[in-house]
Design a protein around this motif. Sequence first.
Motif, PDB file in Angstrom:
ATOM      1  N   LEU A  48      90.431  17.681 -32.343  1.00 31.02           N
ATOM      2  CA  LEU A  48      89.418  16.954 -31.585  1.00 31.02           C
ATOM      3  C   LEU A  48      90.097  16.043 -30.563  1.00 31.02           C
ATOM      4  CD1 LEU A  48      86.386  16.469 -31.333  1.00 31.02           C
ATOM      5  CD2 LEU A  48      86.636  14.612 -32.961  1.00 31.02           C
ATOM      6  N   PHE A  50      90.151  13.521 -27.345  1.00 31.65           N
ATOM      7  CA  PHE A  50      89.171  12.631 -26.717  1.00 31.65           C
ATOM      8  C   PHE A  50      89.810  11.857 -25.578  1.00 31.65           C
ATOM      9  CE2 PHE A  50      90.567   8.612 -28.510  1.00 31.65           C
ATOM     10  CZ  PHE A  50      91.130   8.960 -29.722  1.00 31.65           C
ATOM     11  N   THR A  52      88.739   8.550 -22.874  1.00 37.77           N
ATOM     12  CA  THR A  52      87.821   7.487 -22.466  1.00 37.77           C
ATOM     13  C   THR A  52      88.373   6.843 -21.213  1.00 37.77           C
ATOM     14  OG1 THR A  52      87.199   7.031 -24.751  1.00 37.77           O
ATOM     15  CG2 THR A  52      86.691   5.331 -23.139  1.00 37.77           C
ATOM     16  N   GLY A  62      82.999   8.347 -21.942  1.00 41.23           N
ATOM     17  CA  GLY A  62      83.749   8.825 -23.101  1.00 41.23           C
ATOM     18  C   GLY A  62      82.848   9.502 -24.101  1.00 41.23           C
ATOM     19  N   GLU A  63      83.188   9.382 -25.370  1.00 42.80           N
ATOM     20  CA  GLU A  63      82.480  10.053 -26.464  1.00 42.80           C
ATOM     21  C   GLU A  63      80.973   9.789 -26.444  1.00 42.80           C
ATOM     22  OE1 GLU A  63      82.012   9.750 -31.288  1.00 42.80           O
ATOM     23  OE2 GLU A  63      83.401   8.426 -30.267  1.00 42.80           O
ATOM     24  N   THR A  82      73.546   9.694 -22.414  1.00 41.49           N
ATOM     25  CA  THR A  82      74.328  10.521 -23.322  1.00 41.49           C
ATOM     26  C   THR A  82      73.757  11.935 -23.353  1.00 41.49           C
ATOM     27  OG1 THR A  82      75.297  10.605 -25.536  1.00 41.49           O
ATOM     28  CG2 THR A  82      72.991   9.896 -25.389  1.00 41.49           C
ATOM     29  N   PHE A  96      83.935  21.668 -29.457  1.00 42.66           N
ATOM     30  CA  PHE A  96      82.860  20.698 -29.388  1.00 42.66           C
ATOM     31  C   PHE A  96      81.502  21.256 -29.823  1.00 42.66           C
ATOM     32  CE2 PHE A  96      85.976  19.344 -26.172  1.00 42.66           C
ATOM     33  CZ  PHE A  96      86.329  18.129 -26.737  1.00 42.66           C
TER      34      PHE A  96
END
Length: 190
Positions: A48, A50, A52, A62-63, A82, A96
């Motif tokens: 995973l 990530f 940001t 980001g997430e 989102t 994802f």
Amino acid sequence: VAAAALLCAPAQAQRRREPPREWDVTLGAAVASRPSFEGSDRSIVRPLPFVTVRWRDTISLGEGGLSVTAHLRNFRFGGGLTIDPGRKDHSSGGVFESGDDRLKGLGTIRASPGVRAFASTRLSLFNVEASAVKSLNHGMTGSLGLSAPLPLGKKLILMPHVRATWADGQYMQTYFGVSPAQAGASIFPR
């Protein structure tokens, strides 16, 4: 953990708070073990990554999506946009994506935009966070989380995190409901 938190609290209080940088980019990686779809008894393990990107500790991408954050002492709060990624009715193998071949006949749940509100604070060595997301098509969820950053070096941090999530009836029907037509086309009862 409580004893370590009490012993380390004075050292934490002595740290100087640096002013926020103009731009801050965080890159990281983790290994996630999660159900192949929400409610599944089978787990998949995936890398995973990530990223940001944050500007002046106020606007970030980001997430959680695109967010605007305000600060009041040790309290952070804000909102943003989102995406609920949805779910495939088959196994895709994507990092994802969630899905499983056992979902054939239930249909794919398409991605949906949403709005998000959030708040967080730091209590001793622990970060406490709460958020609510209203998806345009999938309903509403809320979550409460607790994490504890554990420094492993000057630039490396291990961050264990636990989170509980609540969902409304529309969200539950979207992800867990099975209509009569879906029951006829899948392995699941109505």
